[in-house]
Design a protein around this motif. Structure first.
Motif, PDB file in Angstrom:
ATOM      1  N   VAL A 138      55.387   8.328  37.533  1.00 49.84           N
ATOM      2  CA  VAL A 138      56.684   8.550  37.806  1.00 49.84           C
ATOM      3  C   VAL A 138      57.500   9.161  36.498  1.00 49.84           C
ATOM      4  CG1 VAL A 138      58.792   7.180  38.551  1.00 49.84           C
ATOM      5  CG2 VAL A 138      56.433   6.384  39.209  1.00 49.84           C
ATOM      6  N   ASN A 139      57.905  10.303  36.738  1.00 55.94           N
ATOM      7  CA  ASN A 139      58.693  11.047  35.591  1.00 55.94           C
ATOM      8  C   ASN A 139      60.202  10.775  35.955  1.00 55.94           C
ATOM      9  OD1 ASN A 139      56.492  11.935  34.277  1.00 55.94           O
ATOM     10  ND2 ASN A 139      55.967  13.351  35.667  1.00 55.94           N
ATOM     11  N   VAL A 140      61.068  10.036  34.918  1.00 54.83           N
ATOM     12  CA  VAL A 140      62.375   9.875  35.382  1.00 54.83           C
ATOM     13  C   VAL A 140      63.023  11.222  34.483  1.00 54.83           C
ATOM     14  CG1 VAL A 140      64.303   8.403  34.572  1.00 54.83           C
ATOM     15  CG2 VAL A 140      62.107   7.530  34.800  1.00 54.83           C
ATOM     16  N   SER A 141      63.333  12.074  35.604  1.00 54.43           N
ATOM     17  CA  SER A 141      63.998  13.202  35.535  1.00 54.43           C
ATOM     18  C   SER A 141      65.553  13.197  35.424  1.00 54.43           C
ATOM     19  CB  SER A 141      63.610  14.343  36.294  1.00 54.43           C
ATOM     20  OG  SER A 141      64.097  15.710  35.947  1.00 54.43           O
ATOM     21  N   SER A 142      66.348  14.146  35.754  1.00 55.06           N
ATOM     22  CA  SER A 142      67.754  14.317  35.908  1.00 55.06           C
ATOM     23  C   SER A 142      68.249  15.596  36.817  1.00 55.06           C
ATOM     24  CB  SER A 142      68.491  14.529  34.501  1.00 55.06           C
ATOM     25  OG  SER A 142      69.758  14.909  34.406  1.00 55.06           O
ATOM     26  N   SER A 143      69.269  15.227  37.516  1.00 57.36           N
ATOM     27  CA  SER A 143      69.568  16.487  38.311  1.00 57.36           C
ATOM     28  C   SER A 143      70.172  17.363  37.420  1.00 57.36           C
ATOM     29  CB  SER A 143      70.943  15.963  39.134  1.00 57.36           C
ATOM     30  OG  SER A 143      71.822  15.535  38.259  1.00 57.36           O
ATOM     31  N   LEU A 144      70.322  17.418  36.073  1.00 57.97           N
ATOM     32  CA  LEU A 144      70.784  18.472  35.247  1.00 57.97           C
ATOM     33  C   LEU A 144      69.421  19.422  35.211  1.00 57.97           C
ATOM     34  CD1 LEU A 144      72.713  16.574  32.559  1.00 57.97           C
ATOM     35  CD2 LEU A 144      73.571  17.741  34.617  1.00 57.97           C
ATOM     36  N   HIS A 145      68.187  19.019  35.468  1.00 59.03           N
ATOM     37  CA  HIS A 145      66.852  20.013  35.373  1.00 59.03           C
ATOM     38  C   HIS A 145      67.429  21.217  36.122  1.00 59.03           C
ATOM     39  CE1 HIS A 145      65.770  18.954  39.443  1.00 59.03           C
ATOM     40  NE2 HIS A 145      65.123  20.140  39.513  1.00 59.03           N
ATOM     41  N   ALA A 165      72.087  22.320  26.945  1.00 56.31           N
ATOM     42  CA  ALA A 165      71.058  23.125  27.293  1.00 56.31           C
ATOM     43  C   ALA A 165      69.502  22.728  26.831  1.00 56.31           C
ATOM     44  CB  ALA A 165      71.304  24.589  26.567  1.00 56.31           C
ATOM     45  N   ALA A 166      69.509  22.130  25.581  1.00 58.17           N
ATOM     46  CA  ALA A 166      68.553  21.614  25.174  1.00 58.17           C
ATOM     47  C   ALA A 166      67.900  20.200  26.211  1.00 58.17           C
ATOM     48  CB  ALA A 166      68.313  20.964  23.783  1.00 58.17           C
ATOM     49  N   TYR A 167      68.889  19.464  26.480  1.00 61.63           N
ATOM     50  CA  TYR A 167      68.548  18.531  27.429  1.00 61.63           C
ATOM     51  C   TYR A 167      68.059  18.792  28.668  1.00 61.63           C
ATOM     52  CZ  TYR A 167      69.051  14.057  30.208  1.00 61.63           C
ATOM     53  OH  TYR A 167      68.941  12.918  30.899  1.00 61.63           O
ATOM     54  N   ALA A 168      68.610  19.731  29.289  1.00 67.01           N
ATOM     55  CA  ALA A 168      68.455  20.234  30.642  1.00 67.01           C
ATOM     56  C   ALA A 168      66.834  21.053  30.696  1.00 67.01           C
ATOM     57  CB  ALA A 168      69.364  21.621  31.009  1.00 67.01           C
ATOM     58  N   GLN A 169      66.631  21.630  29.709  1.00 68.10           N
ATOM     59  CA  GLN A 169      65.437  22.464  29.399  1.00 68.10           C
ATOM     60  C   GLN A 169      64.342  21.350  29.423  1.00 68.10           C
ATOM     61  OE1 GLN A 169      63.619  25.826  26.536  1.00 68.10           O
ATOM     62  NE2 GLN A 169      63.803  23.820  25.398  1.00 68.10           N
ATOM     63  N   SER A 170      64.513  20.313  28.643  1.00 67.24           N
ATOM     64  CA  SER A 170      63.546  19.067  28.725  1.00 67.24           C
ATOM     65  C   SER A 170      63.280  18.565  29.922  1.00 67.24           C
ATOM     66  CB  SER A 170      63.764  18.236  27.540  1.00 67.24           C
ATOM     67  OG  SER A 170      65.092  17.061  28.108  1.00 67.24           O
ATOM     68  N   LYS A 171      64.396  18.328  30.484  1.00 64.01           N
ATOM     69  CA  LYS A 171      64.196  17.574  31.935  1.00 64.01           C
ATOM     70  C   LYS A 171      63.673  18.559  32.925  1.00 64.01           C
ATOM     71  CE  LYS A 171      65.652  13.362  31.037  1.00 64.01           C
ATOM     72  NZ  LYS A 171      64.508  12.443  31.224  1.00 64.01           N
ATOM     73  N   LEU A 172      63.879  19.844  32.973  1.00 63.26           N
ATOM     74  CA  LEU A 172      63.228  20.948  33.929  1.00 63.26           C
ATOM     75  C   LEU A 172      61.725  20.747  33.406  1.00 63.26           C
ATOM     76  CD1 LEU A 172      62.878  23.064  35.593  1.00 63.26           C
ATOM     77  CD2 LEU A 172      63.609  24.778  33.783  1.00 63.26           C
ATOM     78  N   ALA A 173      61.231  20.712  32.101  1.00 65.02           N
ATOM     79  CA  ALA A 173      59.970  20.767  31.725  1.00 65.02           C
ATOM     80  C   ALA A 173      59.021  19.351  32.249  1.00 65.02           C
ATOM     81  CB  ALA A 173      59.944  20.783  30.250  1.00 65.02           C
ATOM     82  N   LEU A 174      59.840  18.355  32.272  1.00 65.63           N
ATOM     83  CA  LEU A 174      59.145  16.966  32.763  1.00 65.63           C
ATOM     84  C   LEU A 174      59.330  17.046  34.319  1.00 65.63           C
ATOM     85  CD1 LEU A 174      58.435  14.216  31.778  1.00 65.63           C
ATOM     86  CD2 LEU A 174      60.608  13.591  32.446  1.00 65.63           C
ATOM     87  N   THR A 175      60.269  17.708  35.033  1.00 64.65           N
ATOM     88  CA  THR A 175      59.981  18.085  36.400  1.00 64.65           C
ATOM     89  C   THR A 175      58.917  18.750  36.787  1.00 64.65           C
ATOM     90  OG1 THR A 175      62.153  17.766  36.519  1.00 64.65           O
ATOM     91  CG2 THR A 175      61.331  18.401  38.485  1.00 64.65           C
ATOM     92  N   MET A 176      58.701  20.022  35.970  1.00 65.99           N
ATOM     93  CA  MET A 176      57.646  20.818  36.105  1.00 65.99           C
ATOM     94  C   MET A 176      56.246  20.063  35.763  1.00 65.99           C
ATOM     95  SD  MET A 176      59.194  24.053  34.180  1.00 65.99           S
ATOM     96  CE  MET A 176      58.018  25.158  34.406  1.00 65.99           C
TER      97      MET A 176
END
Length: 273
Positions: A138-145, A165-176
Motif C-alpha cells: 500500500v503506497n500512501v500517495s497524494s492527489s498532488l501527484h 514540485a519536488a513533493y509532487a514529483q516524489s508522489k508521482l514516482a510512488l504512484t508509478m
C-alpha cells in the motif's frame, strides 16, 4: 486471510502512520512499526500501548530514510525476524525542504525519503512478501501527484528547485511504483496507491489551510492494509474509492524507465548482497 498476519507500516511515529498502526493493532496482526529514530519509536510505542494496543503485537524497527544504508539494514532485520510479510504500507514521507537538500546518497531529500527509500525497502522485502498469500503493498500517495512530472534531466532540482514540485514529483514516482509492482514484479501480488485525503498532519501547512481529522485518513489506509479486505490490484484510491491516476502514473514506458533508474540510484542489487 492468513492467521496472525504481519504488517509493516513505515513512518509510524505520528500522523496517519501512528493512527494506522493503532487501528490495525486492534486486530490479531503483528505490526512492525517503523520509526526514524529509536527515541521517536519508543515514544510512539508508549502512546500506542497506552491507547490499548497489545505491546506483544508491536515490533519496532528503526531507519532514517535519508540514508539508504539504514533502509537496507532495516529490511535485512525484518527479513531475518519474519519469514513472511503480508502487507507493507509505504507511508513515511516528508513535505519537502524550503531549500534544496541532498542526502548522503546524493539524492534530493524529498525524492529519496518519499520514493527511493520505499522503492528499496519494497525490493529488498520481495521474498518475504512473496511468501504470503496476500502479498500486498500500500503506497500512501497524494492527489498532488497529478501535478507532478518526473524531471528526468534534473531529478535533484539542481537547476531549478521548488518544494511543491519536488513533493509532487516524489508522489508521482510512488504512484508509478504501484504500476510497476503490478506489472513487473510477480512476487508482489497486489499493489495499490491511496490519497488518504487532506488531513491535519505536519504537512498540512505546506499545501492546504484546512484538513480533516488524522484518524479519517488513517481509516482509509488501514482498510487497504487489512489483509482480509479485498482491493483492486494496481488501483489508485482517492479515499475509499478507486479513482483515475494521472496519465503519467500508468505510462508503461515511463514506469519502466523509472524502475531501471531507481535500481541504479538505490544500488538495490548491491544491497541484496
Amino acid at each position: 486471510m492468513p492467521e496472525n498476519p504481519t504488517i509493516l507500516v513505515t513512518g509510524s511515529t505520528d500522523g496517519i502512520g501512528l493512527e494506522t498502526v493503532r487501528l490495525l493493532g486492534a486486530g490479531d496482526a503483528t505490526i512492525i512499526a517503523h520509526a526514524r529514530t529509536r527515541e521517536e519509536g519508543e515514544e510512539a510505542h508508549r502512546r500506542l500501548v497506552s491507547s490499548g494496543v497489545d505491546a506483544r503485537r508491536l515490533q519496532p524497527v528503526v531507519a532514517d530514510f535519508t540514508d539508504l544504508r539504514q533502509v537496507a539494514e532495516m529490511a535485512a532485520a525484518v527479513a531475518q525476524a519474519f519469514p513472511r510479510l503480508d502487507v507493507l504500507v509505504n507511508n513515511a514521507g516528508v513535505a519537502g525542504t524550503g531549500d534544496r537538500v541532498l542526502t548522503r546518497d546524493g539524492n534530493e531529500e524529498t525524492f529519496q525519503v518519499n520514493y527511493l527509500a520505499p522503492y528499496l525497502l519494497t525490493r529488498l522485502l520481495e521474498d518475504r512478501l512473496g511468501a504470503s498469500t496476500v502479498s500486498r503493498v500500500v503506497n500512501v500517495s497524494s492527489s498532488l501527484h497529478r501535478g507532478g512530472r518526473i524531471n528526468w534531466n534534473d531529478l535533484n532540482g539542481k537547476r531549478r528547485y521548488n518544494r511543491g514540485a519536488a513533493y509532487a514529483q516524489s508522489k508521482l514516482a510512488l504512484t508509478m511504483l504501484t504500476t510497476a509492482l503490478t506489472e513487473l514484479r510477480p512476487k508482489v501480488r497486489e499493489a495499490v496507491s491511496v490519497h488518504p485525503g487532506i488531513v491535519t498532519t505536519g504537512m498540512l501547512r505546506h499545501y492546504s489551510y484546512r484538513g480533516r481529522p488524522v484518524v479519517e485518513g488513517a481509516e482509509v489506509v488501514a482498510r487497504l492494509a487489512d489483509p482480509g479486505a479485498k482491493v483492486l490490484a494496481g488501483a489508485y484510491y482517492d479515499g475509499r474509492l478507486p479513482a483515475r491516476a494521472s496519465a503519467a502514473a500508468v505510462d508503461a514506458e515511463a514506469v519502466a524507465k523509472l524502475w531501471k533508474l531507481s535500481e541504479r540510484l538505490t544500488l538495490v542489487e548491491r544491497h541484496r548482497g
